[in-house]
Design an enzyme around this catalytic site. Structure first.
Site, mmCIF file in Angstrom:
data_model
loop_
_atom_site.group_PDB
_atom_site.id
_atom_site.type_symbol
_atom_site.label_atom_id
_atom_site.label_comp_id
_atom_site.label_asym_id
_atom_site.label_seq_id
_atom_site.Cartn_x
_atom_site.Cartn_y
_atom_site.Cartn_z
ATOM 1 N N HIS A 16 0.839 -1.208 0.000
ATOM 2 C CA HIS A 16 0.000 0.000 0.000
ATOM 3 C C HIS A 16 0.877 1.263 0.000
ATOM 4 O O HIS A 16 0.602 2.225 -0.719
ATOM 5 C CB HIS A 16 -0.874 0.052 1.264
ATOM 6 C CG HIS A 16 -1.968 -0.968 1.330
ATOM 7 N ND1 HIS A 16 -2.141 -1.815 2.397
ATOM 8 C CD2 HIS A 16 -2.976 -1.273 0.462
ATOM 9 C CE1 HIS A 16 -3.199 -2.590 2.202
ATOM 10 N NE2 HIS A 16 -3.716 -2.288 1.030
ATOM 11 N N LYS A 40 -17.308 -6.165 6.870
ATOM 12 C CA LYS A 40 -16.048 -6.919 6.894
ATOM 13 C C LYS A 40 -15.595 -7.152 8.329
ATOM 14 O O LYS A 40 -15.769 -6.280 9.176
ATOM 15 C CB LYS A 40 -14.955 -6.113 6.177
ATOM 16 C CG LYS A 40 -14.966 -6.291 4.676
ATOM 17 C CD LYS A 40 -13.615 -5.861 4.109
ATOM 18 C CE LYS A 40 -13.491 -6.193 2.636
ATOM 19 N NZ LYS A 40 -12.157 -5.915 2.110
ATOM 20 N N ARG A 89 -1.692 -6.161 -8.144
ATOM 21 C CA ARG A 89 -0.590 -7.051 -7.774
ATOM 22 C C ARG A 89 -0.366 -8.132 -8.817
ATOM 23 O O ARG A 89 0.741 -8.528 -9.104
ATOM 24 C CB ARG A 89 -0.901 -7.740 -6.439
ATOM 25 C CG ARG A 89 -0.708 -6.862 -5.256
ATOM 26 C CD ARG A 89 -1.378 -7.441 -4.057
ATOM 27 N NE ARG A 89 -2.830 -7.382 -4.203
ATOM 28 C CZ ARG A 89 -3.682 -7.541 -3.222
ATOM 29 N NH1 ARG A 89 -3.236 -7.818 -2.023
ATOM 30 N NH2 ARG A 89 -4.970 -7.435 -3.435
ATOM 31 N N SER A 127 -3.171 -7.559 3.150
ATOM 32 C CA SER A 127 -3.430 -7.348 4.580
ATOM 33 C C SER A 127 -3.778 -8.673 5.248
ATOM 34 O O SER A 127 -3.347 -8.941 6.370
ATOM 35 C CB SER A 127 -4.583 -6.357 4.763
ATOM 36 O OG SER A 127 -4.249 -5.119 4.207
HETATM 37 P P1 ADP Z 1 -10.022 -3.244 -0.547
HETATM 38 O O1 ADP Z 1 -10.839 -3.922 0.517
HETATM 39 O O2 ADP Z 1 -10.629 -1.956 -1.042
HETATM 40 O O3 ADP Z 1 -9.550 -4.117 -1.663
HETATM 41 P P2 ADP Z 1 -7.248 -3.250 0.370
HETATM 42 O O4 ADP Z 1 -6.678 -2.506 1.539
HETATM 43 O O5 ADP Z 1 -7.163 -4.731 0.375
HETATM 44 O O6 ADP Z 1 -8.748 -2.728 0.253
HETATM 45 O O7 ADP Z 1 -6.560 -2.742 -0.978
HETATM 46 C C1 ADP Z 1 -6.629 -1.401 -1.380
HETATM 47 C C2 ADP Z 1 -5.955 -1.246 -2.726
HETATM 48 O O8 ADP Z 1 -4.554 -1.485 -2.607
HETATM 49 C C3 ADP Z 1 -6.449 -2.222 -3.798
HETATM 50 O O9 ADP Z 1 -6.440 -1.560 -5.049
HETATM 51 C C4 ADP Z 1 -5.422 -3.313 -3.770
HETATM 52 O O10 ADP Z 1 -5.334 -3.992 -5.019
HETATM 53 C C5 ADP Z 1 -4.175 -2.511 -3.502
HETATM 54 N N1 ADP Z 1 -3.141 -3.327 -2.867
HETATM 55 C C6 ADP Z 1 -3.251 -4.152 -1.803
HETATM 56 N N2 ADP Z 1 -2.073 -4.756 -1.527
HETATM 57 C C7 ADP Z 1 -1.190 -4.301 -2.448
HETATM 58 C C8 ADP Z 1 0.193 -4.572 -2.749
HETATM 59 N N3 ADP Z 1 0.899 -5.452 -2.037
HETATM 60 N N4 ADP Z 1 0.749 -3.926 -3.803
HETATM 61 C C9 ADP Z 1 0.020 -3.062 -4.529
HETATM 62 N N5 ADP Z 1 -1.274 -2.776 -4.335
HETATM 63 C C10 ADP Z 1 -1.882 -3.382 -3.316
#
Ligand code: ADP
Length: 159
Positions: A16, A40, A89, A127
């Site tokens: 992130h 969630k 990703r 996460s």
């Molecule tokens: P959501 O529940 O909205 O998917 P996340 O916190 O899981 O929330 O992810 C938010 C954004 O960050 C999404 O676009 C996700 O694809 C991206 N993201 C999550 N992990 C990574 C990572 N390791 N590298 C790049 N982008 C990521």
């Protein structure tokens, strides 16, 4: 251009943070927006997630951290944002992200979704993976900022 980077960030990972660094280079203002989603099951409250992200983004002059509930396009419009940033990703992210982007466009054609590909080093990070490793007694220090690591340690100690 004002851009929104929305997500659950439960907790924020180095993936992130990498996306935040990349997005802050193309937006004049980047709003990192923690989604309040009562459906969630989450480890951290929205306030805790905002607090961690704000501490991490301290010193990034054009980055703001906030939380939102309801429809993302409504929030983006209210902020005057022209773009929604999402991280990719792997191909497996694409289908869901593309569907969301098209649905958001149907609701508001003036807001563009921009996809930023992750640093390959972080492409395995999510996460939920970080939470699972911590739950099993592993050390996620190569996956999260030390601010997040400390918060996770406090949580698991029941503090
Ligand atoms: P959501 O529940 O909205 O998917 P996340 O916190 O899981 O929330 O992810 C938010 C954004 O960050 C999404 O676009 C996700 O694809 C991206 N993201 C999550 N992990 C990574 C990572 N390791 N590298 C790049 N982008 C990521």
């Amino acid at each position: 251009m004002i851009a929104i980077y929305p997500g659950s960030f439960d907790p924020p990972t180095l993936g992130h943070i990498d996306i935040i660094h990349r997005a802050m280079g193309i937006a004049t203002t980047l709003i990192v927006a923690v989604a309040i989603n009562p459906a969630k099951s989450l480890m951290f409250s929205p306030d805790e997630r905002v607090e961690m992200l704000a501490a991490i983004c301290k010193g990034m002059p054009n980055v703001q951290v906030t939380q939102f509930s309801g429809l993302l396009v409504d929030f983006a419009r209210a902020q005057g944002a022209k773009a929604i940033i999402r991280g990719l990703r792997a191909v497996s992210d694409f289908e869901y992200e593309f569907q969301m982007a098209l649905a958001n466009r149907l609701m508001d054609d003036s807001i563009e979704t921009l996809f930023i590909s992750t640093n390959a080093q972080y492409s395995c990070l999510s996460s939920s993976l970080v939470k699972e490793i911590a739950k099993l007694g592993g050390d996620p220090s190569a996956m999260v900022h030390k601010i997040v690591l400390n918060k996770m340690l406090q949580k698991s100690a029941g503090l």
